[in-house]
Design a protein around this motif. Structure first.
Motif, PDB file in Angstrom:
ATOM      1  N   UNK A  16      -0.562  51.690  -0.215  1.00  0.00           N
ATOM      2  CA  UNK A  16      -1.657  51.909  -1.173  1.00  0.00           C
ATOM      3  C   UNK A  16      -2.956  51.318  -0.634  1.00  0.00           C
ATOM      4  N   UNK A  17      -2.863  50.117  -0.056  1.00  0.00           N
ATOM      5  CA  UNK A  17      -4.037  49.455   0.518  1.00  0.00           C
ATOM      6  C   UNK A  17      -4.620  50.271   1.672  1.00  0.00           C
ATOM      7  N   UNK A  18      -3.735  50.809   2.536  1.00  0.00           N
ATOM      8  CA  UNK A  18      -4.190  51.605   3.685  1.00  0.00           C
ATOM      9  C   UNK A  18      -4.870  52.891   3.236  1.00  0.00           C
ATOM     10  N   UNK A  19      -4.310  53.529   2.206  1.00  0.00           N
ATOM     11  CA  UNK A  19      -4.868  54.803   1.726  1.00  0.00           C
ATOM     12  C   UNK A  19      -6.216  54.604   1.040  1.00  0.00           C
ATOM     13  N   UNK A  20      -6.265  53.659   0.094  1.00  0.00           N
ATOM     14  CA  UNK A  20      -7.494  53.474  -0.689  1.00  0.00           C
ATOM     15  C   UNK A  20      -8.540  52.625   0.047  1.00  0.00           C
ATOM     16  N   UNK A  21      -8.099  51.927   1.081  1.00  0.00           N
ATOM     17  CA  UNK A  21      -9.048  51.098   1.834  1.00  0.00           C
ATOM     18  C   UNK A  21      -9.498  51.714   3.134  1.00  0.00           C
ATOM     19  N   UNK A  22      -9.143  53.008   3.353  1.00  0.00           N
ATOM     20  CA  UNK A  22      -9.437  53.633   4.643  1.00  0.00           C
ATOM     21  C   UNK A  22     -10.932  53.762   4.911  1.00  0.00           C
ATOM     22  N   UNK A  23     -11.748  53.878   3.862  1.00  0.00           N
ATOM     23  CA  UNK A  23     -13.197  54.002   4.059  1.00  0.00           C
ATOM     24  C   UNK A  23     -13.787  52.758   4.711  1.00  0.00           C
ATOM     25  N   UNK A  24     -13.090  51.618   4.576  1.00  0.00           N
ATOM     26  CA  UNK A  24     -13.538  50.373   5.205  1.00  0.00           C
ATOM     27  C   UNK A  24     -12.715  50.078   6.453  1.00  0.00           C
ATOM     28  N   UNK A  25     -11.411  50.311   6.371  1.00  0.00           N
ATOM     29  CA  UNK A  25     -10.511  49.961   7.473  1.00  0.00           C
ATOM     30  C   UNK A  25     -10.768  50.795   8.724  1.00  0.00           C
ATOM     31  N   UNK A  26     -10.970  52.105   8.560  1.00  0.00           N
ATOM     32  CA  UNK A  26     -11.172  52.968   9.723  1.00  0.00           C
ATOM     33  C   UNK A  26     -12.445  52.612  10.496  1.00  0.00           C
ATOM     34  N   UNK A  27     -13.608  52.461   9.829  1.00  0.00           N
ATOM     35  CA  UNK A  27     -14.804  52.019  10.574  1.00  0.00           C
ATOM     36  C   UNK A  27     -14.605  50.661  11.243  1.00  0.00           C
ATOM     37  N   UNK A  28     -13.861  49.746  10.567  1.00  0.00           N
ATOM     38  CA  UNK A  28     -13.634  48.419  11.145  1.00  0.00           C
ATOM     39  C   UNK A  28     -12.786  48.520  12.417  1.00  0.00           C
ATOM     40  N   UNK A  29     -11.753  49.373  12.391  1.00  0.00           N
ATOM     41  CA  UNK A  29     -10.907  49.552  13.573  1.00  0.00           C
ATOM     42  C   UNK A  29     -11.705  50.164  14.718  1.00  0.00           C
ATOM     43  N   UNK A  30     -12.538  51.160  14.406  1.00  0.00           N
ATOM     44  CA  UNK A  30     -13.365  51.758  15.453  1.00  0.00           C
ATOM     45  C   UNK A  30     -14.407  50.769  15.977  1.00  0.00           C
ATOM     46  N   UNK A  31     -14.877  49.875  15.118  1.00  0.00           N
ATOM     47  CA  UNK A  31     -15.795  48.819  15.562  1.00  0.00           C
ATOM     48  C   UNK A  31     -15.080  47.887  16.537  1.00  0.00           C
TER      49      UNK A  31
END
Length: 343
Positions: A16-31
């Motif tokens: 649930x955290x990965x799905x709903x937090x992807x808008x923050x997590x994905x940019x952070x991983x790419x950073x």
């Protein structure tokens, strides 16, 4: 039974955290990936005569970042320009498309044209335009977030080592273990990204030579698409072979030419993917092939195409972290390629 329930609840919470937090997590991983790339560029640039000794490390990172973004900007402009030209010239292939549809209808006894016309009437142009606008907005906002995260990561890097020393001041062994783990993660991810980029460039270049020889329009666009898709394990190389072949069929209206392009580009993909890439990467990734596929599917379902691209680096990091604790070491062994974990 209690532990199993706790495990299920914990796993569900993570999903649930990965799905709903992807808008923050994905940019952070790419950073983080950008940070890794800049560090690699900076390390390589230190070997350049005079530049390595005279330019301060801080300015090297700034220069490396500018170079990376300049290359990305140029490539993006080339791709967007080629894609725009493809859209504008789609009427040039109407005759070939009609010929292909007629040949398929005759060979298989189906009526593709009627089916396409029925589906085209159901299309909502406004909804498509709205979807494209949202996609472009997401890309722009994600880029800004990646830059913002990257800036703060670079700022944090200056004092991170000192902070960790202070935290583990009473336990130098734990500090060394953490430091070794972070170095192992950095080395594994950097090695994967570096070799994968070189392999993808080689695949794209060789495919470009094939496409140019076949006189396929927008060869540089298709070659760059092959380069990008090559970062997606397994299915990326297949898609990178199919798309140029389909366009070749559309351009020439000849199945034999399209099949030839498909086979030659496919041979390049198979040779590089099955012989050259494993030889260059060696055992550094240490991921079971089955786990690699399952990881691709899992992260693809969670984060779409982005998840597919970063599925391997994420899995590598997870295996390395799991291998550092006695309670999870067996899981790391199970996920590894040959059951051997480097300490």
């Amino acid at each position: 039974m209690k532990k199993l329930s706790e495990l299920i609840v914990c796993f569900t919470g993570i999903i649930v955290f990965l799905i709903y937090g992807q808008s923050i997590l994905i940019p952070f991983i790419f950073a983080l990936l950008l940070w890794f790339t800049v560090r690699i560029f900076t390390s390589v640039s230190e070997k350049i005569p005079f530049y390595g000794n005279l330019v301060p490390n801080f300015f090297k990172k700034i220069i490396s970042t500018i170079v990376i973004f300049f290359v990305l900007f140029v490539l993006t402009q080339i791709v967007l320009s080629s894609f725009n030209n493809i859209i504008k010239s789609h009427h040039d292939y109407d005759e070939n498309l009609s010929h292909i549809i007629k040949k398929i209808n005759t060979s298989f006894g189906v009526d593709i044209r009627t089916y396409i016309q029925t589906k085209s009437n159901e299309l909502n142009i406004g909804k498509i335009a709205e979807t494209l606008f949202d996609a472009i907005s997401n890309i722009v906002s994600s880029t800004l977030m990646i830059l913002l995260f990257a800036i703060f990561i670079f700022l944090e890097e200056v004092h991170l080592n000192y902070k960790l020393k202070q935290i583990f001041s009473n336990s130098p062994i734990k500090f060394k273990r953490l430091n070794d783990t972070l170095n192992k993660i950095e080395w594994s991810v950097a090695r994967y990204l570096g070799i994968k980029t070189i392999i993808s460039l080689l695949t794209g270049f060789l495919s470009y030579l094939v496409l140019i020889s076949a006189e396929i329009n927008f060869a540089i666009f298709w070659a760059f698409l092959i380069f990008l898709l090559n970062f997606i394990p397994t299915i990326g190389s297949l898609l990178g072979t199919i798309f140029p072949a389909l366009f070749c069929l559309l351009q020439f209206g000849d199945f034999s030419i399209a099949l030839t392009v498909f086979l030659i580009v496919g041979v390049i993909q198979v040779f590089i993917g099955n012989f050259l890439e494993p030889k260059w990467l060696g055992n550094s990734m240490n991921i079971s092939p089955l786990v690699s596929i399952l990881s691709l599917v899992f992260w693809g379902l969670i984060w779409g195409t982005t998840g597919m691209v970063i599925s391997v680096p994420i899995t590598v990091v997870i295996i390395i972290i799991l291998s550092q604790f006695e309670s999870t070491k067996n899981v790391a062994i199970l996920l590894s390629e040959k059951g051997v974990i480097n300490k």
